[in-house]
Design a protein around this motif. Structure first.
Motif, short mmCIF file in Angstrom:
data_model
loop_
_atom_site.label_atom_id
_atom_site.label_comp_id
_atom_site.label_asym_id
_atom_site.label_seq_id
_atom_site.Cartn_x
_atom_site.Cartn_y
_atom_site.Cartn_z
N ALA A 203 7.10 2.43 4.70
CA ALA A 203 5.73 2.46 4.18
C ALA A 203 4.74 1.72 5.06
CB ALA A 203 5.70 1.89 2.77
N ALA A 204 4.92 1.74 6.35
CA ALA A 204 3.98 1.11 7.27
C ALA A 204 2.61 1.77 7.17
CB ALA A 204 4.50 1.19 8.70
N THR A 205 1.57 1.00 7.44
CA THR A 205 0.21 1.54 7.49
C THR A 205 0.06 2.38 8.75
OG1 THR A 205 -0.70 -0.34 6.28
CG2 THR A 205 -2.24 0.94 7.61
N VAL A 206 -0.60 3.53 8.62
CA VAL A 206 -0.81 4.46 9.73
C VAL A 206 -2.16 4.20 10.37
CG1 VAL A 206 -0.97 6.89 10.41
CG2 VAL A 206 0.65 6.19 8.61
N GLY B 91 -12.76 -3.22 11.51
CA GLY B 91 -11.44 -3.66 11.10
C GLY B 91 -10.54 -2.51 10.71
N SER B 92 -9.25 -2.61 11.04
CA SER B 92 -8.29 -1.58 10.66
C SER B 92 -7.00 -2.16 10.08
CB SER B 92 -7.96 -0.67 11.86
OG SER B 92 -7.80 -1.41 13.05
N SER B 93 -6.64 -3.38 10.45
CA SER B 93 -5.46 -4.07 9.89
C SER B 93 -5.56 -5.54 10.27
CB SER B 93 -4.16 -3.45 10.43
OG SER B 93 -4.00 -3.74 11.81
N ALA B 94 -4.58 -6.31 9.85
CA ALA B 94 -4.62 -7.75 10.11
C ALA B 94 -4.67 -8.07 11.60
CB ALA B 94 -3.41 -8.43 9.46
N ILE C 197 0.23 11.83 14.18
CA ILE C 197 -0.26 11.90 12.81
C ILE C 197 -1.72 11.53 12.83
CG2 ILE C 197 -0.13 10.87 10.50
CD1 ILE C 197 2.84 10.54 10.90
N LEU C 198 -2.56 12.36 12.23
CA LEU C 198 -3.99 12.13 12.17
C LEU C 198 -4.38 11.51 10.83
CD1 LEU C 198 -5.22 15.53 13.66
CD2 LEU C 198 -4.74 13.40 14.89
N PRO D 72 -9.37 8.33 9.45
CA PRO D 72 -9.21 7.02 8.80
C PRO D 72 -7.77 6.53 8.76
CG PRO D 72 -9.43 8.75 7.16
CD PRO D 72 -9.67 9.41 8.49
N VAL D 73 -7.65 5.23 8.51
CA VAL D 73 -6.36 4.59 8.30
C VAL D 73 -5.70 5.17 7.04
CG1 VAL D 73 -5.26 2.38 7.72
CG2 VAL D 73 -7.08 2.48 9.45
N LEU D 74 -4.37 5.33 7.07
CA LEU D 74 -3.61 5.86 5.94
C LEU D 74 -2.62 4.81 5.45
CD1 LEU D 74 -2.89 9.45 7.31
CD2 LEU D 74 -4.64 8.78 5.67
#
Length: 267
Positions: free
Chosen positions: A185-188, A12-15, A155-156, A194-196
């Motif tokens: 402020a979106a999720t990266v 999982g990484s986001s909705a 962006i890493l 990893p997710v930021l």
């Protein structure tokens, strides 16, 4: 790569997204390429972003994640694109990229600002050159309260990206960071690491890092002379760099020297 008894698994990484980690770890790819599977909360068809390397187990895991309607790539590097034609064969889905040379299966080139409607999702294409000239990001405005952005290598998840000079240019990269910051402020969702939590925060940190490096290069040129060679400047500015990423450091120095030696001269 995360695996189970049956092979690579989705994480999982986001909705609206999950990913499968490709088996290509290294100094530049960190743990490996995050190949993302995008689909609505109620399931159904999917979009794959960055199929990754030409690894059959990895690609079959992506193909088996659901009915793949579309394949997207963020930029031309092989750790993102090498498996795309094969995944198109496995799924019948077209591959779309900014570079026509990486479009397959009837896919057409991506356009900046283009809204993509696929698998029940809205995906907005953002041209973000700098890492490479063909780099794009994908904005999912409906993915969670702030939305998400799949940033490829622009962006890493850890560290900072290299500029693949002369194809990648620092002026373009700084402009791309400005554009991404405006999303907020979106999720990266990066292609490596990893997710930021906040695109706005990380773009500011990336810009500060670039300005610090430019200051270090200006200082090195003051000591070494305005016509100092790339290798000498790299020795001065990246003295602690690992041999495995020395070439990347030299390309970043070349990009920064090109920027400083531009039309307005050394700044």
């Amino acid at each position: 790569m995360v695996t189970s008894a049956s092979g690579p698994i989705l994480q999982g990484s986001s909705a609206l997204t999950q990913f499968i980690l490709a088996p290509n770890p290294g100094p530049m790819s960190l743990e490996g390429t995050n190949s993302y599977v995008l689909r609505p909360a109620d399931g159904g068809a999917a979009v794959v972003v960055d199929p990754g390397p030409l690894d059959e187990d990895h690609l079959r895991a992506l193909a088996g994640a659901g009915h793949v309607e579309l394949i997207l790539v963020t930029h031309r590097h092989a750790d993102h694109t090498a498996g795309s034609a094969r995944l198109s064969e496995l799924t019948g889905a077209p591959v779309r990229a900014a570079d026509p040379g990486h479009c397959h299966g009837g896919g057409t080139p991506l356009s900046d600002g283009e809204p993509i409607h696929a698998a029940g999702l809205e995906i907005r294409v953002l041209a973000t050159p700098g890492h490479t000239s063909d780099s794009v990001c994908f904005h999912l405005p409906d993915d969670g309260p702030q939305g998400t952005v799949l940033t490829g290598d622009t962006i890493l998840g850890r560290g900072t990206t290299m500029l693949d000079y002369p194809d990648g240019r620092l002026g373009d990269y700084l402009a791309s960071l400005d554009r991404l910051e405006m999303i907020g402020a979106a999720t990266v969702l990066p292609a490596h690491g990893p997710v930021l939590p906040s695109l706005e925060t990380i773009t500011r940190a990336y810009r500060d890092h670039r300005q610090e490096r430019l200051a270090q290069i200006r200082a090195a040129l003051d000591r070494l002379g305005r016509d100092a060679a790339i290798g000498a400047v790299t020795d001065a500015v990246y003295s602690d760099v690992e041999p495995s990423v020395r070439r990347a450091a030299e390309m970043s120095v070349a990009a920064q020297l090109d920027y400083l030696r531009g039309e307005s001269g050394l700044r």
